[in-house]
Enzyme design. Sequence first.
Site, PDB file in Angstrom:
ATOM      1  N   GLU A  82      -5.854  32.713  27.352  1.00  0.00           N
ATOM      2  CA  GLU A  82      -7.143  32.397  27.963  1.00  0.00           C
ATOM      3  C   GLU A  82      -7.210  32.861  29.418  1.00  0.00           C
ATOM      4  OE1 GLU A  82      -9.871  28.462  28.957  1.00  0.00           O
ATOM      5  OE2 GLU A  82      -8.560  28.457  27.195  1.00  0.00           O
ATOM      6  N   HIS A 383     -14.411  32.040  35.494  1.00  0.00           N
ATOM      7  CA  HIS A 383     -13.893  32.322  34.162  1.00  0.00           C
ATOM      8  C   HIS A 383     -14.446  33.638  33.629  1.00  0.00           C
ATOM      9  CE1 HIS A 383     -12.258  31.398  30.195  1.00  0.00           C
ATOM     10  NE2 HIS A 383     -13.420  31.793  29.701  1.00  0.00           N
TER      11      HIS A 383
END
Length: 429
Positions: A82, A383
């Site tokens: 991630e 992100h």
Amino acid sequence: MKSSRISGFYKKTVDERKRIIKEMYPFTEEELEEINSNAPLTVDTADKMIENVVGTFQLPLGLGLNFLINGKEYIVPMVIEEASVVASASHIAKIVRDAGGFTADSSERVMIGQIQVIGCQDFYKAKAQILKQKQALIQAANDAFPSIVARGGGAEDLDVRILNEEADSKYSTMLVVHLYVNTVDAMGANLINTMAESIAPLIEEITEGKVYLRILSNLADRSLARARCVIPPHLLTTGDFSGEEVRDGVIHAYEFAASDPYRAVTHNKGIMNGIDPVVIATGNDWRAVEAGAHAYAVKDGKYGSMTTWSKDLEGNLVGEIELPMSIGTVGGATRVHPMAKHALQLLDVKSAKELAQVIVSVGLAQNLGALKALATDGIQKGHMSLHSRSVAIAAGATGEMIDIIAEELVKLKDIRVGKAKELVEKIKI
């Protein structure tokens, strides 16, 4: 001296990062080759680890930087797919470092083995008889695994519980023996199961019941690790947000998780984003750690936050975490997987207790990273900026084109594979 504070590490090429690590650690050429190799886990080794092997599956290995825990520097190996997790943990670790670092401690390394007994004629009499012969049972358990006793561990205590004794219970009444075992630096699953199985016949004889399950519990609430940080508000200042605003936003975000299980699940998933990558990197059982952590989050009768965030009398932000840590530094995959061995070398931990302290510190850092982002610009800004590289690669970008496409996607605020493909085609023209 080794320092986890490596300025601009993320800006360097992979080869430059490898050279830095080579200068900092006494790795042999063979070990460096294993770390740098594209396939450090051979199929032959994998075939000895699990069944039906047809290949290996790789994940990125990154380094969490800036960690100062109990005054010691740590460069933390993290295995995760991630985007933003390693960057976020490193960013928060730098803030905490400037505030004096994390403090951490851990309890004794005691894991639990359970022996389930059904069909006793008198469960209370059976319980009393087991407790009467406690020392003999502990000795029998230790006789089954003398090597752990030689290392300073072994079975140390025993108690008994009676479950489902209510007349209206829909489940069978059962007696459960808890065997408490100091596993030293091993996670201890195999040794605990061996001990539980070894004393099962004695327990059947004592209780005049039938033993069914003989297995460890992953709710390792006698093997706890804790971490804490205290951060002055000025270190939290972010863009147009004052440190006090960020501090208060973090506390309100925590209070949301502490009050609502729907929020707590996502809040705690963010904590495990930091914990799991270190557990995986060191060859430990991340499913066991996950299960224990989530079970411990219900210890007060309602699922809630694994962390607490508050303000002290001086106005500092105070973060704390306490979780069970069923991990080890010897045995299992830590002994077999070459990258797990090298990850422990990178960490330079001397015991499983020390490793547990590092792991919960990373979890606390990752939690603050998420809460700080949520309290300011939102979680997506950072992100998606990092995610844009993956999108560019998926669209066919290679080499220097990856960064060019990624930057353009962020600028356009349109981070999609379709858009990335359009940009790739334009550049090729």
